[in-house]
Design an enzyme around this catalytic site. Structure first.
Site, mmCIF file in Angstrom:
data_model
loop_
_atom_site.group_PDB
_atom_site.id
_atom_site.type_symbol
_atom_site.label_atom_id
_atom_site.label_comp_id
_atom_site.label_asym_id
_atom_site.label_seq_id
_atom_site.Cartn_x
_atom_site.Cartn_y
_atom_site.Cartn_z
ATOM 1 N N HIS A 156 -10.868 6.935 6.210
ATOM 2 C CA HIS A 156 -10.149 8.118 6.673
ATOM 3 C C HIS A 156 -11.063 9.337 6.619
ATOM 4 O O HIS A 156 -12.038 9.356 5.857
ATOM 5 C CB HIS A 156 -8.944 8.404 5.759
ATOM 6 C CG HIS A 156 -7.805 7.433 5.910
ATOM 7 N ND1 HIS A 156 -7.270 6.744 4.849
ATOM 8 C CD2 HIS A 156 -7.088 7.056 7.004
ATOM 9 C CE1 HIS A 156 -6.266 5.987 5.276
ATOM 10 N NE2 HIS A 156 -6.141 6.144 6.573
ATOM 11 N N GLU A 187 0.414 9.644 1.331
ATOM 12 C CA GLU A 187 -0.184 10.657 2.208
ATOM 13 C C GLU A 187 -0.286 10.182 3.657
ATOM 14 O O GLU A 187 -0.217 10.984 4.592
ATOM 15 C CB GLU A 187 -1.596 10.995 1.708
ATOM 16 C CG GLU A 187 -2.378 11.876 2.648
ATOM 17 C CD GLU A 187 -3.768 12.175 2.142
ATOM 18 O OE1 GLU A 187 -4.013 13.334 1.791
ATOM 19 O OE2 GLU A 187 -4.611 11.250 2.068
ATOM 20 N N ASP A 188 -0.443 8.870 3.826
ATOM 21 C CA ASP A 188 -0.676 8.366 5.179
ATOM 22 C C ASP A 188 0.564 8.379 6.059
ATOM 23 O O ASP A 188 0.474 8.202 7.264
ATOM 24 C CB ASP A 188 -1.261 6.949 5.103
ATOM 25 C CG ASP A 188 -2.648 6.980 4.496
ATOM 26 O OD1 ASP A 188 -3.409 7.896 4.832
ATOM 27 O OD2 ASP A 188 -2.949 6.107 3.663
ATOM 28 N N ARG A 198 1.325 -1.581 7.137
ATOM 29 C CA ARG A 198 1.764 -0.302 6.576
ATOM 30 C C ARG A 198 2.705 0.468 7.495
ATOM 31 O O ARG A 198 3.267 1.480 7.082
ATOM 32 C CB ARG A 198 0.531 0.582 6.255
ATOM 33 C CG ARG A 198 -0.423 -0.058 5.242
ATOM 34 C CD ARG A 198 -1.317 0.984 4.612
ATOM 35 N NE ARG A 198 -0.521 2.003 3.950
ATOM 36 C CZ ARG A 198 -0.984 3.174 3.535
ATOM 37 N NH1 ARG A 198 -2.260 3.458 3.706
ATOM 38 N NH2 ARG A 198 -0.200 4.054 2.949
ATOM 39 N N ASP A 210 0.811 -1.229 0.000
ATOM 40 C CA ASP A 210 0.000 0.000 0.000
ATOM 41 C C ASP A 210 0.841 1.275 0.000
ATOM 42 O O ASP A 210 0.315 2.368 0.212
ATOM 43 C CB ASP A 210 -0.911 0.013 1.245
ATOM 44 C CG ASP A 210 -2.042 -0.994 1.148
ATOM 45 O OD1 ASP A 210 -2.955 -0.761 0.333
ATOM 46 O OD2 ASP A 210 -2.001 -2.009 1.855
ATOM 47 N N CYS A 215 -4.638 10.476 -1.378
ATOM 48 C CA CYS A 215 -3.787 9.449 -0.761
ATOM 49 C C CYS A 215 -2.458 9.281 -1.488
ATOM 50 O O CYS A 215 -1.475 8.863 -0.899
ATOM 51 C CB CYS A 215 -4.490 8.095 -0.791
ATOM 52 S SG CYS A 215 -6.232 8.150 -0.446
HETATM 53 C C1 CIR Z 1 -5.199 1.292 3.160
HETATM 54 O O1 CIR Z 1 -6.192 0.641 3.517
HETATM 55 O O2 CIR Z 1 -4.426 1.777 3.979
HETATM 56 C C2 CIR Z 1 -4.978 1.506 1.689
HETATM 57 N N1 CIR Z 1 -5.440 0.381 0.971
HETATM 58 C C3 CIR Z 1 -5.662 2.761 1.217
HETATM 59 C C4 CIR Z 1 -5.129 4.011 1.839
HETATM 60 C C5 CIR Z 1 -5.801 5.231 1.351
HETATM 61 N N2 CIR Z 1 -5.201 6.381 1.877
HETATM 62 C C6 CIR Z 1 -5.835 7.495 2.187
HETATM 63 O O3 CIR Z 1 -7.044 7.538 2.160
HETATM 64 N N3 CIR Z 1 -5.113 8.507 2.601
#
Ligand code: CIR
Length: 264
Positions: free
Chosen positions: A171, A72-73, A93, A67, A259
């Site tokens: 999120h 962004e995360d 992650r 991922d 993201c």
């Molecule tokens: C997750 O579940 O962490 C990833 N598949 C998707 C993350 C999306 N990120 C975001 O909304 N900032």
């Protein structure tokens, strides 16, 4: 409400790994991402960002983190001031933060990089910047201790933190996104929140809910391709350059336009 912030000068993205087919998803019915298509969409995303006048730093892919293109995360950047390294709330992650740190160090010295520490967790996708105020979703990925630490870090640079309770979405920015000029795209569980009542709300219908995640980059709004009502609503605001990007392969992993980059 808030003044238009300084223009973004930089964006960080990370190339998707082929292992993205094993990324986290709440929507397996959409099928697995097609990697070759995801690469082409990522290329187009980078070009779209460049057209907004930002310099794009491209981190190489890492197959260990399916991922990790959702960069962004991994951090929150208070433009021109500090960077806050997240402590991502999904176990698979969490190591992505260590990948991001050297890139933050290219832009900030160590006195200006802060870290959310365990047991605090935080995903950058839960943070929405509105001028000097940072809304943060109390999601499954961002816990109270993470929010407490985030609040204290922001206080050091005179910024305000507003926690937002949430129960349904992944999120905060899955459902609410700020386009500057007091304009807020809003959908789903956030629709009747008093917290957001003073914004000019652009309500996104459930049928186009994915497109609540648009990004503002220097007076361009990028809208995901295939959501005509949201596209029209943003165009009708009459103040933005509006372009689209196809993110179909990222949608299969619950990921959207915001993201895929850190903008600062
Ligand atoms: C997750 O579940 O962490 C990833 N598949 C998707 C993350 C999306 N990120 C975001 O909304 N900032």
């Amino acid at each position: 409400m808030s003044q238009l912030k300084d223009k973004f000068k930089n964006v960080i993205v990370k190339r998707p790994a082929a292992s993205m087919v094993d990324g986290i998803t709440s929507a397996p019915e959409l099928g697995k991402p097609i990697y070759e298509k995801a690469i082409l969409q990522h290329d187009a995303y980078i070009e779209a960002l460049k057209s907004c006048g930002v310099a794009v730093t491209v981190c190489p892919k890492n197959e260990d983190f399916p991922d990790s293109c959702f960069v962004e995360d991994t951090a929150v950047i208070v433009t021109g001031e500090i960077a806050i390294l997240s402590n991502p709330g999904a176990a698979s992650r969490n190591g992505e933060k260590l990948e991001m740190l050297p890139y933050l160090e290219k832009f900030f010295d160590e006195d200006h990089i802060f870290k959310i520490q365990s047991p605090g967790t935080m995903d950058g996708g839960d943070v929405m910047m509105v001028g000097d105020t940072y809304y943060i979703g109390m999601s499954e990925r961002t816990n109270r201790e993470g929010i407490r630490q985030f609040h204290n870090i922001l206080a050091k640079v005179g910024k305000k933190c507003i926690p937002v309770p949430m129960t349904e979405m992944l999120h905060l920015k899955t459902g609410v996104n700020y386009l500057e000029h007091n304009n807020l795209l809003i959908s789903g569980e956030f629709l009747h929140y008093p917290t957001f009542k003073d914004f000019n709300q652009i309500v996104v219908d459930k049928s186009e809910g994915y497109a609540a995640n648009c990004i503002w980059v220097n007076e361009t709004v990028i809208v995901p391709e295939g959501y005509p009502n949201v596209l029209k609503a943003v165009k009708d605001l009459g103040i933005y350059r509006v372009i689209t990007c196809d993110t179909s392969e990222y949608k299969k992993l619950d990921g959207g336009l915001s993201c895929l980059s850190l903008r600062f």
